[in-house]
Scaffold this active site. Structure first.
Site, PDB file in Angstrom:
ATOM      1  CG  HIS A  12      -0.290  -0.051   2.533  1.00 36.78           C
ATOM      2  ND1 HIS A  12      -0.814  -0.721   3.615  1.00 36.78           N
ATOM      3  CD2 HIS A  12       0.873   0.497   2.971  1.00 36.78           C
ATOM      4  CE1 HIS A  12      -0.003  -0.568   4.655  1.00 36.78           C
ATOM      5  NE2 HIS A  12       1.019   0.163   4.302  1.00 36.78           N
ATOM      6  CG  HIS A  59       0.472   4.014   7.867  1.00 33.25           C
ATOM      7  ND1 HIS A  59      -0.591   3.503   7.159  1.00 33.25           N
ATOM      8  CD2 HIS A  59       1.519   3.198   7.590  1.00 33.25           C
ATOM      9  CE1 HIS A  59      -0.182   2.433   6.469  1.00 33.25           C
ATOM     10  NE2 HIS A  59       1.086   2.233   6.719  1.00 33.25           N
ATOM     11  CG  HIS A 193       8.265  -1.483   3.760  1.00 35.41           C
ATOM     12  ND1 HIS A 193       7.370  -2.506   3.955  1.00 35.41           N
ATOM     13  CD2 HIS A 193       7.591  -0.352   4.138  1.00 35.41           C
ATOM     14  CE1 HIS A 193       6.216  -2.022   4.395  1.00 35.41           C
ATOM     15  NE2 HIS A 193       6.324  -0.729   4.539  1.00 35.41           N
ATOM     16  CD  GLU A 240       2.948  -1.771   6.460  1.00 34.32           C
ATOM     17  OE1 GLU A 240       2.779  -0.608   6.852  1.00 34.32           O
ATOM     18  OE2 GLU A 240       3.149  -2.045   5.252  1.00 34.32           O
TER      19      GLU A 240
HETATM   20  C1  DHB Z   1       6.285   3.444   2.497  1.00 30.70           C
HETATM   21  C2  DHB Z   1       5.624   2.222   2.626  1.00 30.70           C
HETATM   22  C3  DHB Z   1       4.584   2.058   3.536  1.00 30.70           C
HETATM   23  O1  DHB Z   1       3.929   0.880   3.725  1.00 30.70           O
HETATM   24  C4  DHB Z   1       4.173   3.138   4.303  1.00 30.70           C
HETATM   25  O2  DHB Z   1       3.121   2.961   5.121  1.00 30.70           O
HETATM   26  C5  DHB Z   1       4.832   4.357   4.206  1.00 30.70           C
HETATM   27  C6  DHB Z   1       5.879   4.506   3.296  1.00 30.70           C
HETATM   28  C7  DHB Z   1       7.383   3.622   1.524  1.00 30.70           C
HETATM   29  O3  DHB Z   1       7.750   2.678   0.814  1.00 30.70           O
HETATM   30  O4  DHB Z   1       7.903   4.730   1.405  1.00 30.70           O
HETATM   31 FE    FE Z   2       2.472   0.964   5.549  1.00 35.62          FE
END
Ligand code: DHB
Ligand code: FE
Length: 284
Positions: A12, A59, A193, A240
């Site tokens: 997302h 978030h 990530h 996540e």
């Molecule tokens: C990014 C990815 C995420 O899932 C998020 O909530 C905020 C930023 C990113 O890849 O920058």
């Molecule tokens: Fe996220």
């Protein structure tokens, strides 16, 4: 009776929303990302459900450190887009399904899962980016959406085991709803990530591919993976991915001949700081 026909899994990444909203989806950096969702949008045109049950994480948009529900079900009639960073996306208001949401809350809580019932809530990129990826940029979303927010932001997140079992309880609840609704369940977030600290920018392709393989073929086994393995292997925000186990738990078959059919699978790096993963499973 209602039924869950399919599940959709997708990252997302907020920059994906910004790329769409700012008309940048044709740029070379973004083209391969959106190309991976073309078959999904095509499939969706003929498989638009009556309701989407959308598992995502907030978030710090609707919730903050003041209040941290592990599982929160949106029972309102509508939810306004809001966000950090780029601000609220210019996307349609999200219409809920209060009747089905209240029924699921009743059933799942009576099955011993502690849900927080939310009657007023804004929804951020965790929910709106998956809608854009699957439905494109319509003037109104094509069906009602039940937001289901999971805490994966502030320690401790729920275990994969709990998420998988919760999915099974949601499946049972939907099957007992007295209207002939075609319901899809979506799991969002991930894949690997990390946005902060010395390991910021971490991507782990091997972990992600293995996660997709196991999510398809051995979700029960995958659900035993402890929280610390997600963080170690997939980064602090890779956690996540536990939300995908809720959607997978709500599907009919775990493995063997009643396993769901893979409609589409896609994986791409890079997109912002995140490995984009995407899967569509259909109950047979
Ligand atoms: C990014 C990815 C995420 O899932 C998020 O909530 C905020 C930023 C990113 O890849 O920058
Ligand atoms: Fe996220």
């Amino acid at each position: 009776m209602a039924r869950i026909s399919a599940s959709v899994y997708t990252s997302h990444v907020p920059a994906i929303g910004a790329a769409l909203d700012l008309g940048k989806s044709g740029e070379p950096y973004w083209q391969p990302v959106f190309k991976g969702y073309e078959p999904s949008k095509e499939w969706m045109r003929t498989h638009t459900p009556d309701v989407v049950f959308l598992v995502y994480n907030d978030h710090a948009t609707a919730f903050s450190l003041d209040l941290i529900p592990t599982f929160a079900i949106g029972c309102a009639a509508e939810f306004q887009p809001a966000d950090e960073g780029w601000g609220p996306r210019p996307v349609p208001v999200v219409k809920g399904h209060p009747e089905l949401a209240a029924h699921i809350a009743q059933s799942v809580i009576q099955d011993d899962f502690d849900l927080t019932i939310v009657n007023k809530m804004d929804v951020d990129h965790g929910l709106t980016v998956p809608l854009s990826l699957m439905f494109g940029q319509p003037a109104a979303w094509p069906c009602p959406i039940i937001p289901f927010a999971v805490n994966v932001v502030q320690f401790p997140p729920p275990s994969g085991r709990r998420c998988f079992a919760l999915g099974q309880a949601i499946r049972k609840a939907v099957a007992a709803f007295d209207q002939p609704l075609n319901v899809q369940i979506w799991g969002t977030g991930g894949m690997s990530h990390q946005l902060q600290g010395p390991r910021a920018g971490l991507i782990n392709r091997d972990f992600d591919r293995d996660f997709l393989d196991r999510l398809i073929a051995d979700p029960e086994g995958l659900s035993h993976q402890p929280h610390i393995d997600y963080v170690r292997e997939a980064g602090s925000e890779g956690i996540e991915l536990v939300m995908w186990l809720i959607a997978r738990g709500a599907m009919a078959g775990n493995s063997g001949k009643d396993a769901p059919r893979v409609v589409h699978r896609f994986y791409h790096v890079p997109a912002s700081n995140t490995a984009v993963g995407h899967l569509i499973l259909e109950n047979t």
